[in-house]
Design an enzyme around this catalytic site. Structure first.
Site, PDB file in Angstrom:
ATOM      1  N   GLU A 148      84.399  -5.153  50.209  1.00  0.00           N
ATOM      2  CA  GLU A 148      83.514  -5.682  51.259  1.00  0.00           C
ATOM      3  C   GLU A 148      82.190  -6.193  50.700  1.00  0.00           C
ATOM      4  O   GLU A 148      81.550  -7.034  51.330  1.00  0.00           O
ATOM      5  CB  GLU A 148      83.287  -4.654  52.372  1.00  0.00           C
ATOM      6  CG  GLU A 148      82.503  -3.435  51.936  1.00  0.00           C
ATOM      7  CD  GLU A 148      82.311  -2.413  53.046  1.00  0.00           C
ATOM      8  OE1 GLU A 148      83.255  -2.217  53.829  1.00  0.00           O
ATOM      9  OE2 GLU A 148      81.230  -1.825  53.115  1.00  0.00           O
ATOM     10  N   GLU A 175      89.000   3.810  51.146  1.00  0.00           N
ATOM     11  CA  GLU A 175      88.190   2.620  50.862  1.00  0.00           C
ATOM     12  C   GLU A 175      86.962   2.955  50.021  1.00  0.00           C
ATOM     13  O   GLU A 175      86.370   4.032  50.192  1.00  0.00           O
ATOM     14  CB  GLU A 175      87.753   2.042  52.219  1.00  0.00           C
ATOM     15  CG  GLU A 175      86.818   0.872  52.135  1.00  0.00           C
ATOM     16  CD  GLU A 175      86.366   0.455  53.533  1.00  0.00           C
ATOM     17  OE1 GLU A 175      87.076   0.748  54.528  1.00  0.00           O
ATOM     18  OE2 GLU A 175      85.291  -0.154  53.638  1.00  0.00           O
TER      19      GLU A 175
HETATM   20  C1  CS2 Z   1      81.535  -0.418  56.251  1.00  0.00           C
HETATM   21  C2  CS2 Z   1      80.408  -1.150  56.862  1.00  0.00           C
HETATM   22  O1  CS2 Z   1      82.937  -1.443  57.798  1.00  0.00           O
HETATM   23  C3  CS2 Z   1      82.887  -0.837  56.752  1.00  0.00           C
HETATM   24  O2  CS2 Z   1      83.841  -0.495  56.107  1.00  0.00           O
HETATM   25  O3  CS2 Z   1      81.524  -0.071  54.944  1.00  0.00           O
HETATM   26  O4  CS2 Z   1      80.038  -0.395  57.975  1.00  0.00           O
HETATM   27  C4  CS2 Z   1      79.176  -1.389  55.997  1.00  0.00           C
HETATM   28  O5  CS2 Z   1      78.476  -0.208  55.815  1.00  0.00           O
HETATM   29  C5  CS2 Z   1      78.312  -2.406  56.668  1.00  0.00           C
HETATM   30  O6  CS2 Z   1      79.046  -3.565  56.888  1.00  0.00           O
HETATM   31  C6  CS2 Z   1      77.071  -2.705  55.855  1.00  0.00           C
HETATM   32  O7  CS2 Z   1      76.390  -3.767  56.397  1.00  0.00           O
HETATM   33 MG    MG Z   2      83.454   0.013  54.155  1.00  0.00          MG
END
Ligand code: CS2
Ligand code: MG
Length: 402
Positions: free
Chosen positions: A262, A236
């Site tokens: 994301e 990812e």
């Molecule tokens: C991350 C998250 O879930 C993920 O894949 O990349 O932890 C991200 O860092 C947070 O949602 C940031 O708010």
């Molecule tokens: Mg992430």
């Protein structure tokens, strides 16, 4: 039918959540998540000052028109603050419509395409041995898919490893804490972790990994290639995706599946990656990408190219987003996987919900609407507390991507 009143509820049961509640003149209400990690109050102001005054008196049945009103009508399009606010409105409106229809939201979207939603959990440890044990713990809990993140030898902090395990929370300080990063050390370590995980657990569990935007395209290409023998479900955020072309280089060198999205807000952020088939999973989710109305456009575009969904589901997305996402996931034909980072018991008490976990799958439940509510008395016990994600610098002090 009219939207009679609206309120924004901010609560911090361990972390901050922003929730929009829309109340109609027929007594039916809907709720939507508007949480933007570390920038929560910007969305509160956007909603209270610029959205709610326009919304009062609108017909809540006209979901599409309301979406277009706030997207086109603002003149200033896109961006995380705007799109989180639009998402909150949209999610609340779908909640209202499904409640009025007396249907769980997935039925309104077109009905279930699957019995349950495969989720991945977060295994993390300070070093290789602890991370390997954690993955085992998730396998024991019934997870079919697990994301593995580990501390890296020679680095004090690494993304995905923090205080706590089951309820790991990255936004951990009133001002951003400083972490130090070195991609070279990370790249030497990660293949060893996945080699060990496959030795210990075999090839049955799906394994995932998050590069969290830290590599250059060439570094990511090398990592993808090195990880091929361990057959990851996905790698990812291999590199920042503002420049969507960057993924072409990674793609040319590796068959490790790639997931991105994301931090995307609209279909325009995904368009080139999807149309050029540079990714395998699109990570947009309800709250970040303009709600159900917009997310399904992204999923439909992705489906043309056999790209599957893999919605973001970290703890900074509230149970309201999780509930709505699970209805979406139950319906969407090109579903891939759903991230599931568990919320704390305090958060679950503020947001009573119909969804439940069993044997590696989440089920949205049968309650009309998206099945997530907000207990206002419970929420009032936890006032807002400033909390930020860490920042990252390289060892020489250069600012880097956290
Ligand atoms: C991350 C998250 O879930 C993920 O894949 O990349 O932890 C991200 O860092 C947070 O949602 C940031 O708010
Ligand atoms: Mg992430």
């Amino acid at each position: 039918m009219k939207i009679q009143s609206a309120k924004v509820i901010v609560t911090c049961p361990g972390r901050n959540f922003v929730t929009l509640k829309l109340i109609t003149d027929q007594g039916v209400y809907g709720i939507g998540d508007a949480t933007l990690n570390g920038r929560e109050l910007a969305v509160v102001a956007y909603l209270e000052e610029h959205v709610i005054p326009c919304l009062i008196g609108m017909d809540p049945r006209r979901i599409e028109d309301i979406w277009q009103y706030f997207y086109r009508g603002a003149y200033w399009r896109r961006g995380p603050v705007t799109m989180s606010a639009i998402a909150a409105v949209d999610t609340a409106l779908w909640d209202i419509k499904a409640k009025m229809a007396g249907m769980p939201l997935y039925d309104l979207l077109g009905g279930k395409s699957r019995e349950g939603v495969m989720v991945y959990g977060h295994a993390n440890g300070v070093d290789l041995a602890e991370t390997v044990d954690e993955v085992g713990r998730y396998i024991d809990m019934g997870y079919k898919a697990i994301r593995a993140q580990s501390g890296v030898p020679g680095l004090k902090d690494a993304y995905g490893v923090g205080r706590g395990k089951m309820y790991y929370e990255p936004a951990d300080a009133a001002l951003p804490s400083l972490t130090i990063w070195d991609t070279h050390k990370y790249l030497s370590f990660v293949p060893k972790l996945f080699e060990r995980l496959r030795e210990v657990y075999g090839f049955e569990p799906h394994l995932l990994h998050d590069g969290h935007h830290r590599m250059t395209p060439l570094e990511a290409a090398g990592l993808g290639k090195a990880l091929e023998p361990y057959r990851l479900f996905w790698l990812e955020d291999a590199t920042p995706a503002e420049n969507q072309e960057a993924f072409r280089l990674i793609r040319q060198h590796t068959t490790t599946p790639l997931a991105v999205g994301e931090v995307f807000n609209t279909i325009w952020d995904c368009k080139d990656l999807i149309q050029n088939q540079l990714i395998d999973y699109i990570r947009c989710t309800v709250v970040r990408a303009g709600g159900i109305t917009h997310l399904r456009r992204i999923a439909d575009l992705a489906a043309l190219y056999q790209i599957k969904t893999g919605s973001h589901g970290a703890t900074d997305l509230s149970p309201v987003t999780m509930g709505a996402a699970l209805h979406f996931d139950s319906w969407v034909p090109n579903f891939g996987i759903q991230e599931y980072m568990r919320h704390t018991p305090e958060t679950d008490a503020v947001f009573p919900h119909a969804y439940s976990f069993a044997q590696g799958l989440l089920y949205p439940g049968e309650t009309p609407g998206h099945g997530v509510d907000l207990d206002e008395a419970e929420a009032a016990k936890y006032p807002y507390k400033p909390a930020y994600l860490p920042v990252a610098r390289l060892e020489d002090g250069t600012m880097w991507n956290w």
